[in-house]
Design an enzyme around this catalytic site. Structure first.
Site, PDB file in Angstrom:
ATOM      1  N   PHE A  95      12.738  -1.972  -3.687  1.00 55.98           N
ATOM      2  CA  PHE A  95      12.651  -0.505  -3.729  1.00 55.98           C
ATOM      3  C   PHE A  95      11.979   0.089  -2.482  1.00 55.98           C
ATOM      4  CE2 PHE A  95       9.559   2.786  -5.627  1.00 55.98           C
ATOM      5  CZ  PHE A  95      10.343   3.882  -5.257  1.00 55.98           C
ATOM      6  N   THR A 121      -1.833  -2.494  -3.782  1.00 58.41           N
ATOM      7  CA  THR A 121      -1.681  -1.480  -4.828  1.00 58.41           C
ATOM      8  C   THR A 121      -3.044  -0.983  -5.303  1.00 58.41           C
ATOM      9  OG1 THR A 121      -1.079  -1.263  -7.162  1.00 58.41           O
ATOM     10  CG2 THR A 121      -1.406  -3.476  -6.389  1.00 58.41           C
ATOM     11  N   ASP A 122      -3.071   0.252  -5.803  1.00 58.54           N
ATOM     12  CA  ASP A 122      -4.315   0.774  -6.392  1.00 58.54           C
ATOM     13  C   ASP A 122      -4.686   0.025  -7.677  1.00 58.54           C
ATOM     14  OD1 ASP A 122      -2.297   1.785  -8.024  1.00 58.54           O
ATOM     15  OD2 ASP A 122      -3.097   3.822  -8.120  1.00 58.54           O
ATOM     16  N   GLU A 123      -3.727  -0.735  -8.234  1.00 64.23           N
ATOM     17  CA  GLU A 123      -4.006  -1.413  -9.517  1.00 64.23           C
ATOM     18  C   GLU A 123      -5.070  -2.498  -9.372  1.00 64.23           C
ATOM     19  OE1 GLU A 123      -0.592  -2.120 -12.010  1.00 64.23           O
ATOM     20  OE2 GLU A 123       0.538  -0.519 -11.043  1.00 64.23           O
ATOM     21  N   PRO A 139      -0.113  -4.643 -23.689  1.00 70.16           N
ATOM     22  CA  PRO A 139      -1.451  -5.231 -23.813  1.00 70.16           C
ATOM     23  C   PRO A 139      -2.275  -4.964 -22.545  1.00 70.16           C
ATOM     24  CG  PRO A 139       0.261  -6.873 -24.269  1.00 70.16           C
ATOM     25  CD  PRO A 139       0.960  -5.652 -23.747  1.00 70.16           C
ATOM     26  N   ASN A 191       1.355   4.770  -7.783  1.00 74.82           N
ATOM     27  CA  ASN A 191       2.739   4.582  -8.263  1.00 74.82           C
ATOM     28  C   ASN A 191       3.743   5.351  -7.408  1.00 74.82           C
ATOM     29  OD1 ASN A 191       0.964   3.984 -10.610  1.00 74.82           O
ATOM     30  ND2 ASN A 191       2.927   3.615 -11.598  1.00 74.82           N
ATOM     31  N   TYR A 201      -0.409  -9.143 -12.894  1.00 75.28           N
ATOM     32  CA  TYR A 201       0.129  -8.592 -11.646  1.00 75.28           C
ATOM     33  C   TYR A 201      -1.001  -8.166 -10.720  1.00 75.28           C
ATOM     34  CZ  TYR A 201       1.814  -4.854  -8.522  1.00 75.28           C
ATOM     35  OH  TYR A 201       2.056  -4.056  -7.420  1.00 75.28           O
ATOM     36  N   LYS A 248      -2.287  -9.556  -6.978  1.00 71.38           N
ATOM     37  CA  LYS A 248      -2.351  -8.714  -5.781  1.00 71.38           C
ATOM     38  C   LYS A 248      -3.782  -8.681  -5.221  1.00 71.38           C
ATOM     39  CE  LYS A 248       0.556  -6.409  -4.234  1.00 71.38           C
ATOM     40  NZ  LYS A 248       1.618  -6.700  -3.202  1.00 71.38           N
ATOM     41  N   ALA A 281      -4.103  -8.933 -10.781  1.00 68.33           N
ATOM     42  CA  ALA A 281      -4.967 -10.070 -10.409  1.00 68.33           C
ATOM     43  C   ALA A 281      -4.347 -10.828  -9.237  1.00 68.33           C
ATOM     44  CB  ALA A 281      -5.169 -10.998 -11.605  1.00 68.33           C
ATOM     45  N   ALA A 303      13.989 -12.938  -0.597  1.00 67.41           N
ATOM     46  CA  ALA A 303      14.529 -14.015  -1.438  1.00 67.41           C
ATOM     47  C   ALA A 303      15.641 -13.524  -2.367  1.00 67.41           C
ATOM     48  CB  ALA A 303      13.393 -14.624  -2.270  1.00 67.41           C
TER      49      ALA A 303
HETATM   50  P1  NAD Z   1      10.369  -4.552  -5.848  1.00 69.79           P
HETATM   51  O1  NAD Z   1      10.095  -5.436  -7.024  1.00 69.79           O
HETATM   52  O2  NAD Z   1      11.329  -3.435  -5.982  1.00 69.79           O
HETATM   53  O3  NAD Z   1      10.889  -5.444  -4.626  1.00 69.79           O
HETATM   54  C1  NAD Z   1      10.308  -6.673  -4.292  1.00 69.79           C
HETATM   55  C2  NAD Z   1      11.177  -7.340  -3.224  1.00 69.79           C
HETATM   56  O4  NAD Z   1      10.546  -8.586  -2.882  1.00 69.79           O
HETATM   57  C3  NAD Z   1      12.591  -7.681  -3.735  1.00 69.79           C
HETATM   58  O5  NAD Z   1      13.546  -7.375  -2.743  1.00 69.79           O
HETATM   59  C4  NAD Z   1      12.526  -9.194  -3.957  1.00 69.79           C
HETATM   60  O6  NAD Z   1      13.785  -9.843  -3.791  1.00 69.79           O
HETATM   61  C5  NAD Z   1      11.528  -9.621  -2.896  1.00 69.79           C
HETATM   62  N1  NAD Z   1      10.842 -10.876  -3.233  1.00 69.79           N
HETATM   63  C6  NAD Z   1      10.270 -11.217  -4.422  1.00 69.79           C
HETATM   64  N2  NAD Z   1       9.774 -12.471  -4.345  1.00 69.79           N
HETATM   65  C7  NAD Z   1       9.998 -12.913  -3.076  1.00 69.79           C
HETATM   66  C8  NAD Z   1       9.700 -14.100  -2.389  1.00 69.79           C
HETATM   67  N3  NAD Z   1       9.062 -15.118  -2.992  1.00 69.79           N
HETATM   68  N4  NAD Z   1      10.069 -14.221  -1.093  1.00 69.79           N
HETATM   69  C9  NAD Z   1      10.735 -13.199  -0.463  1.00 69.79           C
HETATM   70  N5  NAD Z   1      11.061 -12.054  -1.073  1.00 69.79           N
HETATM   71  C10 NAD Z   1      10.692 -11.907  -2.363  1.00 69.79           C
HETATM   72  O7  NAD Z   1       8.949  -4.050  -5.371  1.00 69.79           O
HETATM   73  P2  NAD Z   1       8.542  -2.643  -4.718  1.00 69.79           P
HETATM   74  O8  NAD Z   1       8.318  -1.665  -5.794  1.00 69.79           O
HETATM   75  O9  NAD Z   1       9.457  -2.342  -3.591  1.00 69.79           O
HETATM   76  O10 NAD Z   1       7.102  -3.017  -4.145  1.00 69.79           O
HETATM   77  C11 NAD Z   1       6.945  -3.508  -2.818  1.00 69.79           C
HETATM   78  C12 NAD Z   1       5.469  -3.810  -2.591  1.00 69.79           C
HETATM   79  O11 NAD Z   1       4.709  -2.626  -2.796  1.00 69.79           O
HETATM   80  C13 NAD Z   1       4.897  -4.846  -3.547  1.00 69.79           C
HETATM   81  O12 NAD Z   1       4.043  -5.691  -2.802  1.00 69.79           O
HETATM   82  C14 NAD Z   1       4.120  -4.029  -4.565  1.00 69.79           C
HETATM   83  O13 NAD Z   1       3.042  -4.771  -5.081  1.00 69.79           O
HETATM   84  C15 NAD Z   1       3.650  -2.871  -3.716  1.00 69.79           C
HETATM   85  N6  NAD Z   1       3.421  -1.604  -4.425  1.00 69.79           N
HETATM   86  C16 NAD Z   1       4.405  -1.076  -5.217  1.00 69.79           C
HETATM   87  C17 NAD Z   1       4.188   0.142  -5.842  1.00 69.79           C
HETATM   88  C18 NAD Z   1       5.247   0.780  -6.704  1.00 69.79           C
HETATM   89  O14 NAD Z   1       4.975   1.813  -7.337  1.00 69.79           O
HETATM   90  N7  NAD Z   1       6.454   0.248  -6.769  1.00 69.79           N
HETATM   91  C19 NAD Z   1       2.968   0.821  -5.664  1.00 69.79           C
HETATM   92  C20 NAD Z   1       1.990   0.248  -4.839  1.00 69.79           C
HETATM   93  C21 NAD Z   1       2.243  -0.958  -4.220  1.00 69.79           C
HETATM   94  P1  TYD Z   2       5.381   1.338 -14.586  1.00 67.32           P
HETATM   95  O1  TYD Z   2       6.492   2.116 -13.959  1.00 67.32           O
HETATM   96  O2  TYD Z   2       5.699   0.014 -15.190  1.00 67.32           O
HETATM   97  O3  TYD Z   2       4.223   1.210 -13.493  1.00 67.32           O
HETATM   98  P2  TYD Z   2       2.697   0.639 -13.637  1.00 67.32           P
HETATM   99  O4  TYD Z   2       2.580  -0.103 -14.910  1.00 67.32           O
HETATM  100  O5  TYD Z   2       2.609  -0.258 -12.454  1.00 67.32           O
HETATM  101  O6  TYD Z   2       1.818   1.844 -13.563  1.00 67.32           O
HETATM  102  O7  TYD Z   2       4.727   2.230 -15.729  1.00 67.32           O
HETATM  103  C1  TYD Z   2       4.217   3.523 -15.466  1.00 67.32           C
HETATM  104  C2  TYD Z   2       3.533   4.001 -16.719  1.00 67.32           C
HETATM  105  O8  TYD Z   2       4.524   4.176 -17.742  1.00 67.32           O
HETATM  106  C3  TYD Z   2       2.537   2.994 -17.286  1.00 67.32           C
HETATM  107  O9  TYD Z   2       1.436   3.692 -17.859  1.00 67.32           O
HETATM  108  C4  TYD Z   2       3.311   2.272 -18.374  1.00 67.32           C
HETATM  109  C5  TYD Z   2       4.237   3.347 -18.888  1.00 67.32           C
HETATM  110  N1  TYD Z   2       5.538   2.864 -19.402  1.00 67.32           N
HETATM  111  C6  TYD Z   2       5.968   3.288 -20.656  1.00 67.32           C
HETATM  112  O10 TYD Z   2       5.289   4.051 -21.366  1.00 67.32           O
HETATM  113  N2  TYD Z   2       7.186   2.846 -21.088  1.00 67.32           N
HETATM  114  C7  TYD Z   2       7.974   2.007 -20.351  1.00 67.32           C
HETATM  115  O11 TYD Z   2       9.072   1.629 -20.820  1.00 67.32           O
HETATM  116  C8  TYD Z   2       7.509   1.599 -19.061  1.00 67.32           C
HETATM  117  C9  TYD Z   2       8.328   0.673 -18.203  1.00 67.32           C
HETATM  118  C10 TYD Z   2       6.284   2.059 -18.613  1.00 67.32           C
END
Ligand code: NAD
Ligand code: TYD
Length: 337
Positions: A12, A126-128, A275, A180, A151, A155, A153, A35
């Site tokens: 993404f 991530t902020d998590e 959980p 997020n 997750y 990161k 833990a 990957a």
């Molecule tokens: P995503 O799950 O959409 O994409 C992850 C990508 O990594 C995929 O293309 C996958 O094929 C690739 N990948 C997974 N395992 C791999 C491996 N072993 N080797 C090579 N490639 C691999 O994730 P995203 O939402 O795009 O998040 C990207 C980064 O940003 C992550 O590190 C995530 O922790 C961080 N992040 C995400 C959010 C969010 O809201 N989505 C917020 C803060 C930080």
């Molecule tokens: P998510 O998009 O999984 O991000 P994160 O858990 O990393 O914050 O979830 C965003 C919020 O929405 C989180 O509080 C969990 C909640 N959620 C639901 O209530 N229902 C769902 O089906 C999903 C996927 C998330």
């Protein structure tokens, strides 16, 4: 020409980041090393394939020899590590892969970064990692790390390795911790695209627990500009928080989506809580705003309209990523919840 290894570039945020760099720079070559797990999708990058400044390498960040070979073959100068297992719910049912990719994969990248004298390594975190907040307060870069899910833990562990490699091996590192994200190309396991997909399929929207958990939503393009700013101008060894200043409860969020798509609130279904569900995230942006002059440019109202429109205009993409394994995942996660 700067040659940058972008790991996880088929996911993404990586997809949005690569498109942004190809559109806004002319001296950066991107080597997308991914990957292609369930979350990676090359269809999202079809418009980049012909660009001479874009190369794709199908590889796992845990693969020591392919990674070393890729860095050498492409004269890599910088690494931006997006690659990760990124979904909290999956980390609860299958944590092992989170340690393998997020911890061991990051360690492998760091080892290779030292070996090949990489000039800068950016860890996308991530902020998590900070844990959960009550009704008040915000996460600053000095907040203690208290990860609550497998997750977060994994990161947090990766963040510690990045810090250690900066300290011990003098590797030039920077770490970003973002709230997020939402926007185009997000896999529909995450809340916003899952709800959009369900609304389009006339299915219920599963809200965990009481739906009063709070997330701080940032439009993905603003995350991408922040990462590029930190990569170019961040101080070595430092952490930068990135947030949207857009706190919403999950209930507010799903009601917004229903309103935009003109569907009734009766589609909301409260289901068993996750959980260990973190209650609230909120980011203090002061450091990146004052030191690097970055700020979010897209309001939540604009960003969520753009996002819904993107999914409506790209139903083929949605259908393609929700065929096959997604159906099995969805029924295991939600049927009988
Ligand atoms: P995503 O799950 O959409 O994409 C992850 C990508 O990594 C995929 O293309 C996958 O094929 C690739 N990948 C997974 N395992 C791999 C491996 N072993 N080797 C090579 N490639 C691999 O994730 P995203 O939402 O795009 O998040 C990207 C980064 O940003 C992550 O590190 C995530 O922790 C961080 N992040 C995400 C959010 C969010 O809201 N989505 C917020 C803060 C930080
Ligand atoms: P998510 O998009 O999984 O991000 P994160 O858990 O990393 O914050 O979830 C965003 C919020 O929405 C989180 O509080 C969990 C909640 N959620 C639901 O209530 N229902 C769902 O089906 C999903 C996927 C998330």
């Amino acid at each position: 020409m700067k040659n940058i290894l972008v790991t996880g570039g088929a996911g993404f945020i990586g997809v949005n980041f690569i498109k942004m760099l190809l559109n806004t720079t002319d001296d950066v070559k991107i080597i997308n090393y991914d990957a292609l797990t369930y979350a990676g999708n090359l269809e999202s990058l079809e418009d980049c394939i012909k660009n001479p400044r874009y190369v794709f390498v199908h590889g796992d960040i845990q693969d020591k020899s392919l990674l070393a070979q890729t860095i050498q073959n492409h004269n890599i100068e910088g690494i931006i590590n997006f690659a990760a297992e990124s979904h909290v719910d999956r980390s609860i049912s299958d944590p092992d892969i989170f340690v393998k990719t997020n911890v061991l994969g990051t360690l492998n990248l760091l080892q290779n970064a030292v070996k090949f004298n990489i000039k800068r390594f950016l860890q996308v975190s991530t902020d998590e990692v900070y844990g959960s907040l009550g009704n008040d307060g915000k996460f600053t870069e000095n907040t203690n790390l208290s990860p609550n899910s497998p997750y977060s833990a994994s990161k947090a562990s990766a963040d510690h390795f990045v810090r250690a490699y900066n300290h011990t091996f003098k590797l030039d590192t920077v770490t970003t911790r973002c709230s997020n994200n939402y926007g185009p190309y997000q896999f529909p396991e995450k809340m916003i695209p899952l709800c959009i997909n369900n609304i389009l399929a006339n299915k219920n929207l599963p809200v965990y627990g009481d739906g009063l958990q709070v997330r701080d939503w940032l439009f993905v393009k603003d995350h991408c500009t922040a990462i590029w700013e930190v990569f170019n101008h961040g101080k070595t060894g430092e952490v930068y928080n990135i947030g949207g200043c857009n706190e919403k409860t999950n209930l507010e969020l799903v009601k917004t989506l229903l309103r935009i798509l003109k569907r009734p609130e009766s589609l909301i279904t409260f289901v068993k809580d996750r959980p260990g569900h973190d209650r609230r995230y909120s980011i203090d942006n002061t450091k990146i705003m004052s030191q690097l002059n970055w700020k979010p440019s897209v309001t939540f109202e604009e960003g969520i309209e753009l996002t819904v429109k993107w999914y409506l205009d790209n139903k083929n993409w949605l259908e393609s990523v929700t065929s096959g394994h997604y159906q099995k995942y969805y029924s295991e996660m939600y049927v009988n919840r």
